[in-house]
Design an enzyme around this catalytic site. Sequence first.
Site, PDB file in Angstrom:
ATOM      1  N   GLY A  24     -20.519   6.649   5.439  1.00 30.59           N
ATOM      2  CA  GLY A  24     -19.589   7.009   4.357  1.00 30.59           C
ATOM      3  C   GLY A  24     -20.199   6.610   3.022  1.00 30.59           C
ATOM      4  O   GLY A  24     -20.211   5.436   2.664  1.00 30.59           O
ATOM      5  N   VAL A  25     -20.764   7.616   2.317  1.00 27.51           N
ATOM      6  CA  VAL A  25     -21.414   7.295   1.041  1.00 27.51           C
ATOM      7  C   VAL A  25     -20.584   7.871  -0.107  1.00 27.51           C
ATOM      8  O   VAL A  25     -21.058   8.674  -0.900  1.00 27.51           O
ATOM      9  CB  VAL A  25     -22.890   7.767   1.008  1.00 27.51           C
ATOM     10  CG1 VAL A  25     -23.770   6.814   1.785  1.00 27.51           C
ATOM     11  CG2 VAL A  25     -23.046   9.187   1.568  1.00 27.51           C
ATOM     12  N   GLY A  26     -19.331   7.438  -0.164  1.00 29.94           N
ATOM     13  CA  GLY A  26     -18.417   7.858  -1.227  1.00 29.94           C
ATOM     14  C   GLY A  26     -18.505   6.882  -2.394  1.00 29.94           C
ATOM     15  O   GLY A  26     -19.569   6.336  -2.680  1.00 29.94           O
ATOM     16  N   LYS A  55       0.872  -1.175   0.000  1.00 31.00           N
ATOM     17  CA  LYS A  55       0.000   0.000   0.000  1.00 31.00           C
ATOM     18  C   LYS A  55       0.905   1.221   0.000  1.00 31.00           C
ATOM     19  O   LYS A  55       2.062   1.144   0.431  1.00 31.00           O
ATOM     20  CB  LYS A  55      -0.859  -0.010   1.280  1.00 31.00           C
ATOM     21  CG  LYS A  55      -2.111   0.796   1.197  1.00 31.00           C
ATOM     22  CD  LYS A  55      -3.308   0.006   0.711  1.00 31.00           C
ATOM     23  CE  LYS A  55      -4.530   0.870   0.641  1.00 31.00           C
ATOM     24  NZ  LYS A  55      -5.705   0.150   0.161  1.00 31.00           N
TER      25      LYS A  55
HETATM   26  P1  NAD Z   1     -14.297   7.700  -0.734  1.00 26.93           P
HETATM   27  O1  NAD Z   1     -13.278   8.688  -0.336  1.00 26.93           O
HETATM   28  O2  NAD Z   1     -14.893   7.794  -2.095  1.00 26.93           O
HETATM   29  O3  NAD Z   1     -15.520   7.724   0.315  1.00 26.93           O
HETATM   30  C1  NAD Z   1     -15.366   7.870   1.671  1.00 26.93           C
HETATM   31  C2  NAD Z   1     -16.591   8.635   2.169  1.00 26.93           C
HETATM   32  O4  NAD Z   1     -16.531   8.680   3.590  1.00 26.93           O
HETATM   33  C3  NAD Z   1     -16.665  10.067   1.669  1.00 26.93           C
HETATM   34  O5  NAD Z   1     -17.968  10.341   1.197  1.00 26.93           O
HETATM   35  C4  NAD Z   1     -16.318  10.896   2.915  1.00 26.93           C
HETATM   36  O6  NAD Z   1     -16.959  12.158   2.929  1.00 26.93           O
HETATM   37  C5  NAD Z   1     -16.848   9.988   4.003  1.00 26.93           C
HETATM   38  N1  NAD Z   1     -16.265  10.228   5.320  1.00 26.93           N
HETATM   39  C6  NAD Z   1     -14.998  10.578   5.641  1.00 26.93           C
HETATM   40  N2  NAD Z   1     -14.867  10.698   6.981  1.00 26.93           N
HETATM   41  C7  NAD Z   1     -16.076  10.411   7.495  1.00 26.93           C
HETATM   42  C8  NAD Z   1     -16.603  10.349   8.808  1.00 26.93           C
HETATM   43  N3  NAD Z   1     -15.823  10.643   9.874  1.00 26.93           N
HETATM   44  N4  NAD Z   1     -17.893   9.999   8.983  1.00 26.93           N
HETATM   45  C9  NAD Z   1     -18.683   9.719   7.925  1.00 26.93           C
HETATM   46  N5  NAD Z   1     -18.247   9.753   6.658  1.00 26.93           N
HETATM   47  C10 NAD Z   1     -16.981  10.104   6.448  1.00 26.93           C
HETATM   48  O7  NAD Z   1     -13.646   6.258  -0.474  1.00 26.93           O
HETATM   49  P2  NAD Z   1     -14.137   4.864  -1.063  1.00 26.93           P
HETATM   50  O8  NAD Z   1     -13.341   4.538  -2.255  1.00 26.93           O
HETATM   51  O9  NAD Z   1     -15.619   4.834  -1.121  1.00 26.93           O
HETATM   52  O10 NAD Z   1     -13.627   3.874   0.107  1.00 26.93           O
HETATM   53  C11 NAD Z   1     -14.316   3.780   1.342  1.00 26.93           C
HETATM   54  C12 NAD Z   1     -13.585   2.805   2.253  1.00 26.93           C
HETATM   55  O11 NAD Z   1     -13.521   1.530   1.634  1.00 26.93           O
HETATM   56  C13 NAD Z   1     -12.129   3.190   2.563  1.00 26.93           C
HETATM   57  O12 NAD Z   1     -11.812   2.782   3.870  1.00 26.93           O
HETATM   58  C14 NAD Z   1     -11.329   2.379   1.565  1.00 26.93           C
HETATM   59  O13 NAD Z   1     -10.019   2.104   2.023  1.00 26.93           O
HETATM   60  C15 NAD Z   1     -12.164   1.101   1.528  1.00 26.93           C
HETATM   61  N6  NAD Z   1     -11.986   0.352   0.279  1.00 26.93           N
HETATM   62  C16 NAD Z   1     -12.253   0.924  -0.918  1.00 26.93           C
HETATM   63  C17 NAD Z   1     -12.089   0.175  -2.083  1.00 26.93           C
HETATM   64  C18 NAD Z   1     -12.412   0.762  -3.437  1.00 26.93           C
HETATM   65  O14 NAD Z   1     -12.476  -0.002  -4.413  1.00 26.93           O
HETATM   66  N7  NAD Z   1     -12.643   2.055  -3.554  1.00 26.93           N
HETATM   67  C19 NAD Z   1     -11.627  -1.151  -2.012  1.00 26.93           C
HETATM   68  C20 NAD Z   1     -11.387  -1.720  -0.752  1.00 26.93           C
HETATM   69  C21 NAD Z   1     -11.559  -0.947   0.394  1.00 26.93           C
END
Ligand code: NAD
Length: 367
Positions: A194-196, A94
């Site tokens: 977390g709705v990212g 990572k």
């Molecule tokens: P992202 O940045 O698109 O979304 C994260 C969301 O969480 C954002 O909307 C942000 O505003 C919100 N957030 C941040 N701090 C917060 C808090 N304190 N309370 C509530 N919401 C909060 O990230 P993502 O790609 O959707 O990934 C989300 C998680 O999943 C991460 O931990 C990432 O490591 C893990 N993950 C992602 C993937 C992938 O394919 N993107 C794969 C494996 C694991």
Amino acid sequence: MVSEITAPTELKKVDPVFGQLSFNDHEQIVFCQDKDTGLKAIIGIHNTVLGPALGGTRMWNYANEWEALNDVLRLSRGMTYKSAITGLNLGGGKAVIIGDAKTQKTPELMRRFGEFVDSLGGKYITAEDVGMETADMDTVRGVTPYVTGISEEKGGAGNPSPITAYGVFMGMKAAVKYQFGDDTLEGKKVLVQGVGHVGETLVDHLYNEGAQLYISDINEAKLEELSKKYKATVVDGNEVFNQALDVYAPCALGATINDATIHEINAKVIAGAANNQLADEKVHGAILKERGIAYAPDFLINAGGIINVYAELEGYGKKEIIKKTENIFNTTLDIFNHADTHNCTTHEAALSIAQNRIDNRKLALKK
Ligand code: NAD
């Protein structure tokens, strides 16, 4: 004169690098700095027994460098076990870039980072994580072949997040089946924190299956948009752990299951995308087991993204990606049963199966 580098006082008691609490047999850590572009990054290579260390790059405004180092150590180790349990021939790595992705990320900085990745000759292969977009991986691709998660136009498998969300949905269904005897999410109260990229697509799957949706985020605009689109109830960040839920889905950052929250959590199942959800794997995993909360190990159910980027290396297509991701349902159920049989936590069960695969490969390589 060389100035003395001092560690924070609480860390002086242990060796500053290999004695770090999160240091766990990591093979190599690479510190990268470039003054011209402002790049400060750390690449963590945890284990390469099963193959090259693949894992995303996270750009985050860390409070200090120790926090960034701790994060990369924990995240890279997680990748080793994620790939091992998913049956992929990949090791764990990572990278973290220290800084604000919204204001400090530039193409020059990404290219410089790509050059550092390239200098490792393929031992570490990067991809996207929090703070990164597919377009950033395309920029990195300009200087190194050791990058995945590039756009479909450039020959990649595209954004991994929708596949990650689908895998989390599969893992959640398995955990629900284990806990309630039936895998349907219809009518279940589910809170997505977390709705990212991942959380939003997960909400979409849940909505289509008729779950009662609750969402929480720090992005107000997103909450407003999604609450209307999916008829979801918005929950304030401070209220997440006061809700009586069927499923809590952590999809923001890690360590939300910690000393402060563990006894407050009022959900029967925990299944989400965030990496390293348990602040302390042993302690918090055991308390969840004691409390009868079915915890689907994060590194197992969020493996859809790595399955997606692995396709770029192995050359398999969408059909195979979906098939492998759907299998997360079966693996998750197996883990719950293994944990019951061996009277251990689901996290320990998943770790030991993954570790066995690595140990067997190590033995085979020695012969
Ligand atoms: P992202 O940045 O698109 O979304 C994260 C969301 O969480 C954002 O909307 C942000 O505003 C919100 N957030 C941040 N701090 C917060 C808090 N304190 N309370 C509530 N919401 C909060 O990230 P993502 O790609 O959707 O990934 C989300 C998680 O999943 C991460 O931990 C990432 O490591 C893990 N993950 C992602 C993937 C992938 O394919 N993107 C794969 C494996 C694991």
